[in-house]
Design an enzyme around this catalytic site. Structure first.
Site, mmCIF file in Angstrom:
data_model
loop_
_atom_site.group_PDB
_atom_site.id
_atom_site.type_symbol
_atom_site.label_atom_id
_atom_site.label_comp_id
_atom_site.label_asym_id
_atom_site.label_seq_id
_atom_site.Cartn_x
_atom_site.Cartn_y
_atom_site.Cartn_z
ATOM 1 N N THR A 55 0.806 -1.221 0.000
ATOM 2 C CA THR A 55 0.000 0.000 0.000
ATOM 3 C C THR A 55 0.843 1.277 0.000
ATOM 4 O OG1 THR A 55 -0.150 -0.076 2.409
ATOM 5 C CG2 THR A 55 -1.957 -1.107 1.150
ATOM 6 N N CYS A 56 2.153 1.145 0.041
ATOM 7 C CA CYS A 56 3.055 2.301 0.069
ATOM 8 C C CYS A 56 3.232 2.856 -1.344
ATOM 9 C CB CYS A 56 4.399 1.869 0.648
ATOM 10 S SG CYS A 56 5.714 3.086 0.499
#
Length: 117
Positions: free
Chosen positions: A9-10
């Site tokens: 999710t980064c």
């Protein structure tokens, strides 16, 4: 073998993965949140990068720590990173000869020995 460590999710990890894919780099992806990270790997990163480069002080986890927890993490980040792998500054790129944190096209190009994009 080239390995990229991060969290799916980064945004920075996504940019690094997209760049590696576009450059045709064969790499292994390790999500430290899902897969965890070993003490041995953290020690290797510490030796290559230093303690300051390991801690992601912009993360929500870090901001939620009280002063005592932050001081403990700064004194010895390994136990804290084992418990909270999302505190690892990311992504971390490992090549046969180099370990990098963060994403930079120029640094990745140099580390992987490929032509500029």
């Amino acid at each position: 073998m080239t390995t990229l460590y991060g969290i799916k999710t980064c945004d920075t990890c996504r940019r690094a993965r997209k760049w590696l894919d576009a450059a045709g780099v064969d790499y292994r992806w390790v999500d430290v949140r899902e897969d965890g990270v070993t003490r041995e790997r953290l020690e290797a990163w510490r030796n290559a990068l230093g303690d300051a480069a390991l801690l992601n002080k912009r993360s929500k986890t870090w901001r939620d720590f009280d002063a005592e927890a932050r001081a403990a993490a700064e004194a010895d980040p390994i136990p804290v990173l084992l418990e909270h792998p999302t505190l690892v500054k990311r992504p971390i790129l490992e090549t046969d000869g180099e370990t990098l944190t963060g994403f930079s096209e120029a640094r990745y190009t140099d580390a992987l020995g490929i032509g500029g994009r």
